[in-house]
Design an enzyme around this catalytic site. Structure first.
Site, PDB file in Angstrom:
ATOM      1  N   ASN A 225     112.500  44.697  -9.324  1.00 18.14           N
ATOM      2  CA  ASN A 225     113.262  45.019 -10.016  1.00 18.14           C
ATOM      3  C   ASN A 225     113.970  46.153  -9.566  1.00 18.14           C
ATOM      4  O   ASN A 225     115.068  46.216 -11.056  1.00 18.14           O
ATOM      5  CB  ASN A 225     112.586  44.273 -10.761  1.00 18.14           C
ATOM      6  CG  ASN A 225     111.731  45.262 -11.811  1.00 18.14           C
ATOM      7  OD1 ASN A 225     111.560  46.118 -11.266  1.00 18.14           O
ATOM      8  ND2 ASN A 225     111.463  45.313 -12.965  1.00 18.14           N
TER       9      ASN A 225
ATOM     10  N   TYR B 281     102.052  54.857 -14.213  1.00 17.50           N
ATOM     11  CA  TYR B 281     102.011  53.590 -15.005  1.00 17.50           C
ATOM     12  C   TYR B 281     100.291  53.147 -15.472  1.00 17.50           C
ATOM     13  O   TYR B 281      99.915  53.021 -16.109  1.00 17.50           O
ATOM     14  CB  TYR B 281     102.037  52.664 -13.432  1.00 17.50           C
ATOM     15  CG  TYR B 281     103.674  51.430 -13.319  1.00 17.50           C
ATOM     16  CD1 TYR B 281     104.401  51.424 -14.266  1.00 17.50           C
ATOM     17  CD2 TYR B 281     104.309  52.612 -12.096  1.00 17.50           C
ATOM     18  CE1 TYR B 281     105.886  51.552 -14.474  1.00 17.50           C
ATOM     19  CE2 TYR B 281     105.333  52.099 -11.752  1.00 17.50           C
ATOM     20  CZ  TYR B 281     106.650  52.371 -12.698  1.00 17.50           C
ATOM     21  OH  TYR B 281     107.885  51.320 -12.381  1.00 17.50           O
TER      22      TYR B 281
ATOM     23  N   THR C 187     113.589  43.785 -17.760  1.00 19.68           N
ATOM     24  CA  THR C 187     112.551  43.169 -16.680  1.00 19.68           C
ATOM     25  C   THR C 187     112.574  41.951 -15.829  1.00 19.68           C
ATOM     26  O   THR C 187     112.736  42.619 -14.263  1.00 19.68           O
ATOM     27  CB  THR C 187     111.162  42.890 -17.167  1.00 19.68           C
ATOM     28  OG1 THR C 187     110.973  44.256 -18.576  1.00 19.68           O
ATOM     29  CG2 THR C 187     109.895  43.421 -16.508  1.00 19.68           C
TER      30      THR C 187
ATOM     31  N   PHE D 291      98.692  43.369 -12.854  1.00 21.12           N
ATOM     32  CA  PHE D 291      99.762  42.720 -12.049  1.00 21.12           C
ATOM     33  C   PHE D 291      99.836  44.740 -12.082  1.00 21.12           C
ATOM     34  O   PHE D 291     100.343  45.105 -11.180  1.00 21.12           O
ATOM     35  CB  PHE D 291     100.871  43.165 -12.211  1.00 21.12           C
ATOM     36  CG  PHE D 291     101.722  43.330 -13.537  1.00 21.12           C
ATOM     37  CD1 PHE D 291     102.235  44.375 -13.772  1.00 21.12           C
ATOM     38  CD2 PHE D 291     101.724  43.141 -15.292  1.00 21.12           C
ATOM     39  CE1 PHE D 291     102.585  45.217 -15.000  1.00 21.12           C
ATOM     40  CE2 PHE D 291     102.381  43.389 -16.197  1.00 21.12           C
ATOM     41  CZ  PHE D 291     102.268  44.564 -15.913  1.00 21.12           C
TER      42      PHE D 291
ATOM     43  N   HIS E 137     113.387  51.559 -12.556  1.00 17.17           N
ATOM     44  CA  HIS E 137     112.391  51.942 -13.967  1.00 17.17           C
ATOM     45  C   HIS E 137     113.249  52.974 -14.866  1.00 17.17           C
ATOM     46  O   HIS E 137     114.510  53.139 -14.490  1.00 17.17           O
ATOM     47  CB  HIS E 137     111.276  52.828 -13.104  1.00 17.17           C
ATOM     48  CG  HIS E 137     110.977  54.022 -14.604  1.00 17.17           C
ATOM     49  ND1 HIS E 137     109.640  52.519 -14.922  1.00 17.17           N
ATOM     50  CD2 HIS E 137     110.751  54.589 -15.057  1.00 17.17           C
ATOM     51  CE1 HIS E 137     108.866  52.822 -16.454  1.00 17.17           C
ATOM     52  NE2 HIS E 137     110.369  54.254 -16.790  1.00 17.17           N
TER      53      HIS E 137
ATOM     54  N   LYS F 171     113.489  52.247  -7.244  1.00 12.99           N
ATOM     55  CA  LYS F 171     111.883  51.344  -6.619  1.00 12.99           C
ATOM     56  C   LYS F 171     112.189  51.375  -5.317  1.00 12.99           C
ATOM     57  O   LYS F 171     113.554  51.094  -4.864  1.00 12.99           O
ATOM     58  CB  LYS F 171     112.310  50.861  -7.851  1.00 12.99           C
ATOM     59  CG  LYS F 171     111.635  50.378  -8.829  1.00 12.99           C
ATOM     60  CD  LYS F 171     110.795  49.628  -9.961  1.00 12.99           C
ATOM     61  CE  LYS F 171     110.280  49.674 -11.475  1.00 12.99           C
ATOM     62  NZ  LYS F 171     110.267  48.447 -11.776  1.00 12.99           N
TER      63      LYS F 171
ATOM     64  N   GLU G  72     107.956  61.317 -19.191  1.00 12.26           N
ATOM     65  CA  GLU G  72     108.064  60.671 -18.184  1.00 12.26           C
ATOM     66  C   GLU G  72     109.213  62.312 -17.255  1.00 12.26           C
ATOM     67  O   GLU G  72     108.741  62.125 -16.110  1.00 12.26           O
ATOM     68  CB  GLU G  72     108.628  59.425 -17.887  1.00 12.26           C
ATOM     69  CG  GLU G  72     108.313  58.723 -18.749  1.00 12.26           C
ATOM     70  CD  GLU G  72     108.820  56.810 -18.711  1.00 12.26           C
ATOM     71  OE1 GLU G  72     109.404  56.528 -18.122  1.00 12.26           O
ATOM     72  OE2 GLU G  72     107.725  56.208 -18.748  1.00 12.26           O
TER      73      GLU G  72
END
Ligand code: GDP
Length: 140
Positions: free
Chosen positions: A114, A51, A93, A59, A117, A11, A128
Site C-alpha cells: 500500500n 513491525y 490501510t 500476515f 507507512h 514502501k 520509529e
C-alpha cells in the site's frame, strides 16, 4: 497546533514503480516538510524489529518479506499535527477503501503493498524516528 514530527516510509512497491517523487510531492502539498530522508534496503531482521507489534498477526511473515524485498525511503516529516496530517494524506490501510486522492488510493496495489507507512501516534512516531535516524540526520 505546535509543529511535530512523524516517520514515513515509501514502501518497496512504490520505489519499484519509481513513485518516490510523486509521493514526496503529495506529502509536501499536504503541508509537511521532509526534514530527513534516506533510501535503504531493510534486512529481514530490521523489518521484523520495526513491525514487532504485529508479530502475532497472520500476515506478519508476508509483511516482513515484502518490506525487505526492495528499497524503501525512510523519511522524517515535520508540520502542524504531523502524525494526523500524514495519516490523512496516506489514506486507509486498504487502498480499495482509501479516500479518493490519497496516496494509497492513487498508488497502492493491495492491502499489503500500500505504498506508504506512517506512524499512528506521536509516541510511536518518536520511537520509529529514532529506529532509523540519528539527530544529526534530521534538519528542519
Ligand atoms: P497502517 O497503520 O495503515 O499501515 O496499518 P496496520 O498498522 O494495521 O498494518 C501495518 C501494515 O501491515 C499495513 O500498512 C500493510 O502493509 C500490512 N497489512 C495490514 N493489514 C494486512 C492484511 O490484512 N494482510 C496483509 N497481507 N498485510 C496487511
Amino acid at each position: 497546533m505546535p509543529v511535530s514530527r512523524t516517520l514515513s516510509i515509501i514502501k518497496p512497491d512504490a520505489t519499484r514503480r519509481n513513485l518516490t517523487g510523486a509521493i514526496n510531492a503529495a506529502i509536501e502539498e499536504a503541508g509537511l516538510r521532509i526534514v530527513g530522508q534516506k533510501r535503504i534496503r531493510l534486512t529481514r531482521a530490521q523489518a521484523e524489529a520495526f513491525y514487532a507489534v504485529h508479530k502475532e498477526r497472520p500476515f506478519f511473515a508476508d509483511l516482513v518479506a515484502f518490506m525487505s524485498s526492495g528499497p524503501v525511503v525512510v523519511q522524517v516529516l515535520e508540520g502542524e499535527d504531523a502524525v494526523a496530517r500524514n495519516r490523512t494524506v496516506m489514506g486507509a490501510t486498504d487502498p480499495a477503501k482509501a479516500a479518493p486522492g490519497t496516496i494509497r488510493a492513487r498508488f497502492g496495489e493491495s492491502i499489503e503493498a500500500n505504498s506508504v507507512h506512517g506512524s499512528d501516534s506521536p509516541e510511536n512516531a518518536a520511537g520509529e524516528i529514532s529506529f532509523f535516524f540519528s539527530s544529526d540526520e534530521i534538519t528542519g
